[in-house]
Write a protein that holds these residues in place. Structure first.
Motif, PDB file in Angstrom:
ATOM      1  N   ARG A 200       0.837  -1.209   0.000  1.00 39.83           N
ATOM      2  CA  ARG A 200       0.000   0.000   0.000  1.00 39.83           C
ATOM      3  C   ARG A 200       0.873   1.260   0.000  1.00 39.83           C
ATOM      4  NH1 ARG A 200      -4.997  -1.504  -1.736  1.00 39.83           N
ATOM      5  NH2 ARG A 200      -5.594  -3.466  -0.756  1.00 39.83           N
ATOM      6  N   ASP A 201       1.878   1.242  -0.890  1.00 43.36           N
ATOM      7  CA  ASP A 201       2.846   2.333  -0.984  1.00 43.36           C
ATOM      8  C   ASP A 201       2.681   3.023  -2.344  1.00 43.36           C
ATOM      9  OD1 ASP A 201       5.074   3.989  -1.248  1.00 43.36           O
ATOM     10  OD2 ASP A 201       6.390   2.606  -0.165  1.00 43.36           O
ATOM     11  N   PRO A 202       1.899   4.100  -2.424  1.00 46.65           N
ATOM     12  CA  PRO A 202       1.635   4.775  -3.707  1.00 46.65           C
ATOM     13  C   PRO A 202       2.896   5.279  -4.404  1.00 46.65           C
ATOM     14  CG  PRO A 202       0.094   5.520  -2.032  1.00 46.65           C
ATOM     15  CD  PRO A 202       1.142   4.727  -1.321  1.00 46.65           C
ATOM     16  N   GLU A 203       3.831   5.838  -3.636  1.00 46.81           N
ATOM     17  CA  GLU A 203       5.045   6.388  -4.251  1.00 46.81           C
ATOM     18  C   GLU A 203       5.906   5.289  -4.858  1.00 46.81           C
ATOM     19  OE1 GLU A 203       7.187   8.884  -1.588  1.00 46.81           O
ATOM     20  OE2 GLU A 203       5.527  10.309  -1.329  1.00 46.81           O
ATOM     21  N   ALA A 204       6.049   4.195  -4.135  1.00 45.77           N
ATOM     22  CA  ALA A 204       6.843   3.070  -4.652  1.00 45.77           C
ATOM     23  C   ALA A 204       6.172   2.449  -5.867  1.00 45.77           C
ATOM     24  CB  ALA A 204       7.037   2.025  -3.563  1.00 45.77           C
ATOM     25  N   ALA A 205       4.842   2.377  -5.841  1.00 41.82           N
ATOM     26  CA  ALA A 205       4.102   1.807  -6.971  1.00 41.82           C
ATOM     27  C   ALA A 205       4.276   2.666  -8.216  1.00 41.82           C
ATOM     28  CB  ALA A 205       2.624   1.680  -6.619  1.00 41.82           C
ATOM     29  N   ALA A 206       4.175   3.984  -8.040  1.00 42.64           N
ATOM     30  CA  ALA A 206       4.338   4.906  -9.161  1.00 42.64           C
ATOM     31  C   ALA A 206       5.743   4.810  -9.742  1.00 42.64           C
ATOM     32  CB  ALA A 206       4.044   6.338  -8.722  1.00 42.64           C
ATOM     33  N   GLU A 207       6.753   4.749  -8.867  1.00 42.50           N
ATOM     34  CA  GLU A 207       8.138   4.663  -9.328  1.00 42.50           C
ATOM     35  C   GLU A 207       8.400   3.346 -10.054  1.00 42.50           C
ATOM     36  OE1 GLU A 207      11.880   5.403 -10.378  1.00 42.50           O
ATOM     37  OE2 GLU A 207      10.407   6.846  -9.616  1.00 42.50           O
ATOM     38  N   ALA A 208       7.839   2.255  -9.533  1.00 44.36           N
ATOM     39  CA  ALA A 208       8.013   0.949 -10.185  1.00 44.36           C
ATOM     40  C   ALA A 208       7.373   0.946 -11.575  1.00 44.36           C
ATOM     41  CB  ALA A 208       7.404  -0.154  -9.316  1.00 44.36           C
ATOM     42  N   ALA A 209       6.217   1.587 -11.685  1.00 44.34           N
ATOM     43  CA  ALA A 209       5.545   1.666 -12.991  1.00 44.34           C
ATOM     44  C   ALA A 209       6.343   2.529 -13.955  1.00 44.34           C
ATOM     45  CB  ALA A 209       4.131   2.220 -12.814  1.00 44.34           C
ATOM     46  N   ARG A 210       6.872   3.649 -13.474  1.00 45.78           N
ATOM     47  CA  ARG A 210       7.700   4.511 -14.336  1.00 45.78           C
ATOM     48  C   ARG A 210       8.930   3.766 -14.834  1.00 45.78           C
ATOM     49  NH1 ARG A 210       6.012   8.912 -10.969  1.00 45.78           N
ATOM     50  NH2 ARG A 210       7.601   8.350  -9.432  1.00 45.78           N
ATOM     51  N   GLN A 211       9.568   3.026 -13.944  1.00 48.06           N
ATOM     52  CA  GLN A 211      10.771   2.283 -14.325  1.00 48.06           C
ATOM     53  C   GLN A 211      10.434   1.215 -15.358  1.00 48.06           C
ATOM     54  OE1 GLN A 211      13.802   3.098 -13.472  1.00 48.06           O
ATOM     55  NE2 GLN A 211      14.754   1.419 -14.606  1.00 48.06           N
ATOM     56  N   HIS A 212       9.286   0.580 -15.191  1.00 48.73           N
ATOM     57  CA  HIS A 212       8.839  -0.451 -16.137  1.00 48.73           C
ATOM     58  C   HIS A 212       8.666   0.141 -17.532  1.00 48.73           C
ATOM     59  CE1 HIS A 212       6.807  -3.787 -17.912  1.00 48.73           C
ATOM     60  NE2 HIS A 212       5.627  -3.214 -17.906  1.00 48.73           N
ATOM     61  N   ILE A 213       8.023   1.289 -17.620  1.00 47.41           N
ATOM     62  CA  ILE A 213       7.803   1.924 -18.919  1.00 47.41           C
ATOM     63  C   ILE A 213       9.124   2.421 -19.499  1.00 47.41           C
ATOM     64  CG2 ILE A 213       6.558   3.732 -20.164  1.00 47.41           C
ATOM     65  CD1 ILE A 213       4.871   1.396 -18.971  1.00 47.41           C
ATOM     66  N   LYS A 214      10.016   2.910 -18.640  1.00 48.38           N
ATOM     67  CA  LYS A 214      11.333   3.368 -19.094  1.00 48.38           C
ATOM     68  C   LYS A 214      12.098   2.229 -19.761  1.00 48.38           C
ATOM     69  CE  LYS A 214      15.711   5.270 -17.362  1.00 48.38           C
ATOM     70  NZ  LYS A 214      16.442   5.750 -16.133  1.00 48.38           N
ATOM     71  N   GLU A 215      12.073   1.051 -19.145  1.00 44.38           N
ATOM     72  CA  GLU A 215      12.795  -0.093 -19.706  1.00 44.38           C
ATOM     73  C   GLU A 215      12.138  -0.575 -21.003  1.00 44.38           C
ATOM     74  OE1 GLU A 215      15.690  -1.172 -18.664  1.00 44.38           O
ATOM     75  OE2 GLU A 215      15.625   0.400 -17.135  1.00 44.38           O
ATOM     76  N   ALA A 216      10.816  -0.534 -21.041  1.00 46.92           N
ATOM     77  CA  ALA A 216      10.110  -0.914 -22.267  1.00 46.92           C
ATOM     78  C   ALA A 216      10.451   0.043 -23.408  1.00 46.92           C
ATOM     79  CB  ALA A 216       8.605  -0.935 -22.020  1.00 46.92           C
ATOM     80  N   TYR A 217      10.556   1.328 -23.068  1.00 41.22           N
ATOM     81  CA  TYR A 217      10.887   2.339 -24.079  1.00 41.22           C
ATOM     82  C   TYR A 217      12.301   2.130 -24.612  1.00 41.22           C
ATOM     83  CZ  TYR A 217      12.018   6.867 -26.153  1.00 41.22           C
ATOM     84  OH  TYR A 217      12.427   7.854 -27.006  1.00 41.22           O
ATOM     85  N   LYS A 218      13.239   1.810 -23.732  1.00 43.04           N
ATOM     86  CA  LYS A 218      14.611   1.559 -24.163  1.00 43.04           C
ATOM     87  C   LYS A 218      14.659   0.405 -25.162  1.00 43.04           C
ATOM     88  CE  LYS A 218      17.646   1.229 -20.865  1.00 43.04           C
ATOM     89  NZ  LYS A 218      18.219   0.945 -19.504  1.00 43.04           N
TER      90      LYS A 218
END
Length: 228
Positions: A200-218
């Motif tokens: 139940r950690d919104p900040e960690a969830a948001a960061e994990a999602a951003r990192q996921h999209i960053k790696e997909a974009y690469k």
């Protein structure tokens, strides 16, 4: 430049949903063609042929095409007429930038609002592809994971925006999960998202999602550059 083949006749429209308007039928016909890969970027979209293929008049077809143009899925090219949009490197970057913003927001909201059952479903989907080897099966499971994540945010306006974004993602073609090593990386990234939701950690969830999209974009950018 050689004009790309018109592939409308290759799209199977046998499972059209009943109760939809004619314009919606024409719209979904194009979306389905993009999903199945039978309509590629650069394909000509002719009003008369689309009307004949769907079995409707040209007026609702025109309405559907206007909607597709507004959503950026179809453009009116000065030399080729209406075509499925072709993405350049800048547009690919813009698409992933918006995906990072929207999906991180969805993950943050999911950490706050998702039920335990919904989070459990995400974990089940995340773990389900461990034994999958078929790229199409993996891509379909990945798509379902993200759809459930969007639903977990319990925000109808965000969900609608994400659906439009998903339609735009169809212009990219094959999933990046077809690349060697990417499925394992994506699974680890999905697990980081699920772990944050369970905490139940919104900040960690948001960061994990951003990192996921960053790696997909690469991965996408690497393919885009080397396919040119």
């Amino acid at each position: 430049m050689t004009e790309k083949k018109n592939l409308f006749d290759e799209v199977d429209d046998g499972d059209r949903l009943r109760g939809t308007t004619s314009a919606q039928q024409a719209y979904q016909y194009i979306i389905k063609g993009l999903e199945e890969g039978t309509l590629q970027p650069g394909t000509r979209v002719r009003e008369t042929e689309l009307a004949k293929s769907v079995g409707i008049s040209r007026t609702p077809v025109r309405e559907a095409l206007n909607r597709l143009v507004n959503e950026g899925l179809v453009i009116n090219d000065a030399h080729r007429g209406m075509i499925i949009t072709e993405l350049d490197q800048a547009l690919v970057g813009e698409l992933y930038e918006m995906r990072a913003v929207l999906e991180s927001t969805a993950a943050s909201l999911a950490a706050k609002h998702a039920t335990d059952v919904e989070i459990s479903l995400l974990r089940t989907l995340m773990e389900a592809d461990k034994d999958m080897t078929d790229p199409i099966e993996i891509a379909n499971n990945n798509r379902l994971f993200h759809q459930v994540l969007y639903q977990c945010g319990h925000n109808r306006f965000l969900l609608k925006t994400l659906q439009a974004l998903q339609n735009s993602m169809l212009l990219l073609g094959d999933s990046t999960l077809a690349e060697r090593g990417r499925p394992d990386e994506a699974r680890n990234e999905h697990e980081a998202i699920v772990n944050a939701l369970e905490d139940r950690d919104p900040e960690a969830a948001a960061e994990a999602a951003r990192q996921h999209i960053k790696e997909a974009y690469k991965t996408r950018l690497n393919r885009f550059l080397f396919d040119k």
